[in-house]
Design a protein around this motif. Sequence first.
Motif, PDB file in Angstrom:
ATOM      1  N   TYR A  12      45.074 -20.101  28.360  1.00  0.00           N
ATOM      2  CA  TYR A  12      44.820 -18.685  28.095  1.00  0.00           C
ATOM      3  C   TYR A  12      43.956 -18.138  29.098  1.00  0.00           C
ATOM      4  O   TYR A  12      43.774 -16.834  29.456  1.00  0.00           O
ATOM      5  CB  TYR A  12      44.257 -18.608  26.890  1.00  0.00           C
ATOM      6  CG  TYR A  12      44.287 -17.049  26.049  1.00  0.00           C
ATOM      7  CD1 TYR A  12      45.402 -16.399  25.577  1.00  0.00           C
ATOM      8  CD2 TYR A  12      43.223 -16.242  26.211  1.00  0.00           C
ATOM      9  CE1 TYR A  12      45.391 -15.416  25.066  1.00  0.00           C
ATOM     10  CE2 TYR A  12      43.180 -15.067  25.775  1.00  0.00           C
ATOM     11  CZ  TYR A  12      44.438 -14.666  25.287  1.00  0.00           C
ATOM     12  OH  TYR A  12      44.358 -13.176  24.919  1.00  0.00           O
ATOM     13  N   SER A  13      42.785 -18.914  29.472  1.00  0.00           N
ATOM     14  CA  SER A  13      41.870 -18.469  30.257  1.00  0.00           C
ATOM     15  C   SER A  13      42.205 -18.299  31.632  1.00  0.00           C
ATOM     16  O   SER A  13      41.330 -17.816  32.703  1.00  0.00           O
ATOM     17  CB  SER A  13      40.366 -19.293  30.069  1.00  0.00           C
ATOM     18  OG  SER A  13      40.696 -20.678  30.193  1.00  0.00           O
ATOM     19  N   SER A  17      47.251 -23.722  34.787  1.00  0.00           N
ATOM     20  CA  SER A  17      48.273 -22.850  34.746  1.00  0.00           C
ATOM     21  C   SER A  17      49.555 -23.336  35.216  1.00  0.00           C
ATOM     22  O   SER A  17      49.462 -24.371  36.065  1.00  0.00           O
ATOM     23  CB  SER A  17      48.118 -21.348  35.809  1.00  0.00           C
ATOM     24  OG  SER A  17      49.174 -20.764  35.997  1.00  0.00           O
ATOM     25  N   LYS A 223      52.436  -9.250  26.154  1.00  0.00           N
ATOM     26  CA  LYS A 223      51.343  -9.787  26.847  1.00  0.00           C
ATOM     27  C   LYS A 223      51.384  -9.510  28.322  1.00  0.00           C
ATOM     28  O   LYS A 223      50.568  -9.300  29.172  1.00  0.00           O
ATOM     29  CB  LYS A 223      51.202 -11.319  26.541  1.00  0.00           C
ATOM     30  CG  LYS A 223      49.934 -11.869  27.176  1.00  0.00           C
ATOM     31  CD  LYS A 223      48.958 -11.390  26.264  1.00  0.00           C
ATOM     32  CE  LYS A 223      47.547 -11.924  26.600  1.00  0.00           C
ATOM     33  NZ  LYS A 223      46.362 -11.562  25.928  1.00  0.00           N
ATOM     34  N   ASN A 227      48.753  -7.611  30.349  1.00  0.00           N
ATOM     35  CA  ASN A 227      48.140  -8.176  31.886  1.00  0.00           C
ATOM     36  C   ASN A 227      48.288  -7.154  33.093  1.00  0.00           C
ATOM     37  O   ASN A 227      47.457  -7.245  33.889  1.00  0.00           O
ATOM     38  CB  ASN A 227      48.541  -9.241  32.078  1.00  0.00           C
ATOM     39  CG  ASN A 227      48.105 -10.411  31.091  1.00  0.00           C
ATOM     40  OD1 ASN A 227      47.248 -10.086  30.203  1.00  0.00           O
ATOM     41  ND2 ASN A 227      48.592 -11.715  31.018  1.00  0.00           N
ATOM     42  N   ASN A 247      51.729 -18.249  30.155  1.00  0.00           N
ATOM     43  CA  ASN A 247      50.639 -19.324  30.000  1.00  0.00           C
ATOM     44  C   ASN A 247      50.192 -19.131  28.707  1.00  0.00           C
ATOM     45  O   ASN A 247      49.471 -20.109  27.878  1.00  0.00           O
ATOM     46  CB  ASN A 247      49.722 -19.487  31.044  1.00  0.00           C
ATOM     47  CG  ASN A 247      50.736 -20.644  32.222  1.00  0.00           C
ATOM     48  OD1 ASN A 247      50.463 -21.882  32.188  1.00  0.00           O
ATOM     49  ND2 ASN A 247      51.204 -19.780  32.978  1.00  0.00           N
ATOM     50  N   GLN A 248      49.541 -17.971  28.342  1.00  0.00           N
ATOM     51  CA  GLN A 248      48.893 -17.530  27.391  1.00  0.00           C
ATOM     52  C   GLN A 248      49.449 -17.557  25.982  1.00  0.00           C
ATOM     53  O   GLN A 248      48.824 -17.909  24.952  1.00  0.00           O
ATOM     54  CB  GLN A 248      48.264 -16.023  27.769  1.00  0.00           C
ATOM     55  CG  GLN A 248      47.164 -16.113  28.893  1.00  0.00           C
ATOM     56  CD  GLN A 248      46.756 -14.740  28.957  1.00  0.00           C
ATOM     57  OE1 GLN A 248      47.461 -13.682  28.848  1.00  0.00           O
ATOM     58  NE2 GLN A 248      45.611 -14.437  29.447  1.00  0.00           N
ATOM     59  N   THR A 249      50.800 -17.301  26.030  1.00  0.00           N
ATOM     60  CA  THR A 249      51.552 -17.599  24.883  1.00  0.00           C
ATOM     61  C   THR A 249      52.161 -18.756  24.686  1.00  0.00           C
ATOM     62  O   THR A 249      53.104 -18.851  23.615  1.00  0.00           O
ATOM     63  CB  THR A 249      52.668 -16.143  24.917  1.00  0.00           C
ATOM     64  OG1 THR A 249      53.411 -16.252  25.902  1.00  0.00           O
ATOM     65  CG2 THR A 249      51.893 -14.926  24.692  1.00  0.00           C
TER      66      THR A 249
END
Length: 410
Positions: A12-13, A17, A223, A227, A247-249
């Motif tokens: 998420y950060s 990745s 998302k 972004n 990647n965040q989801t």
Amino acid sequence: MGAFSRLGNDLYSGRRSIDFVGRRWVWYAVSALIMALASFGLLRDGLNMGIEFTGGAEYRVTVPAEKATQETADELRSAVASTGIDSASDSQVTTSGDEAILVQTQPVNDDESAELVSTILEVTGATEADISQTEIGPSWGKEVAERSLLGLAVFLVLVTLFIWAYFREWKMSVAALVALAHDVLITIGIYALSGFEVSPATVTGVLTILGFSLYDTVVVFDKVRENTHQLKKSRLSYAEAANLAVNQTLVRSINTSIVALIPVAAILYVGVVQLGSGSLKDLALALFVGMAVGAYSSIFIATPLLVQLKSGEKDLDHDERRAAARRREAGADLYSSVRGADSSATPPPDPRQVRADGTVATKPKTAPPRQAEAVNKGRVVPKPHGPVKPSPSAGRVQPTRQPRSKRGKK
């Protein structure tokens, strides 16, 4: 679970990745292979349409638990096929729970139906009170098929309008519809390979997995929009921001899919192993395959395809060049700081200054000479630029200013 949580935080950060967008051709190839296998099964075997769509007769006979086995079903299938009735030559005989056997055939007339009932009772040893017959006409099955296709068409139209109205981006609608078509084709192909009968429960399952796949895709697209909203103020290109969104989801999609698949797998096990037949296993198989494929398409197909559709836009091309330039500048600053650190490092000593005992001979450090200071001022006297010369205005009478009351008076 702690390691999995840390992985989710890193994804998420952006500290870690996975390149979903950059490797999109790998995912396309995997999906193409799976769809080819599904299409092969669909073209070779076709769908085993139930009597709800084709019409026919269904006989349900209640038997003791020790006779409600697959061996009895196989014996009954052979006996029904040996009657010489064309409509019963390819009958479907399955167990239904622990106390019933189902026999499904194509439409038969009254004489053929009486002969089939006599054969079923002879093989199973049941009485006429233990058997029930249900007949479904082909016109009703055709109506069910037409209504199912109509419901699917209405669903796809509403999906397109919803995504366009929510995201105001027709390319997102196209990517979502391609992912939905991908899920439907694979689900139907695997269903054909399994040989399960297509019933109204199957249609319900297919429509349900379309909604599940769309839900997961909309979450990822939301998302992506977040972004890329302030893309000009960031150092990311559209592809990088979209890949960050996936990647965040990712962890959320995996958790949601696992939580949804566990109960569906339990229903599928009960429908296949315990019950052996019925609409429960048809619904469970469609749901299980569709949910798994829907989670895959929302991650590996929908977002990479969206980035590919938007790659030709002028604004995004400009943002891509700007992001690349910013990365080059950041790299140049990094290297210049490294070079500056290297240049400020202490140089190696001159070999000519090294003594015999290994010490280095250095000159004593002395303070620089002090400059003259101005007396009673505390400042350093500046160096004169040249000799002081007399001013041409020296000796002139300088004008004075008098008050207004004395002006003009002597």
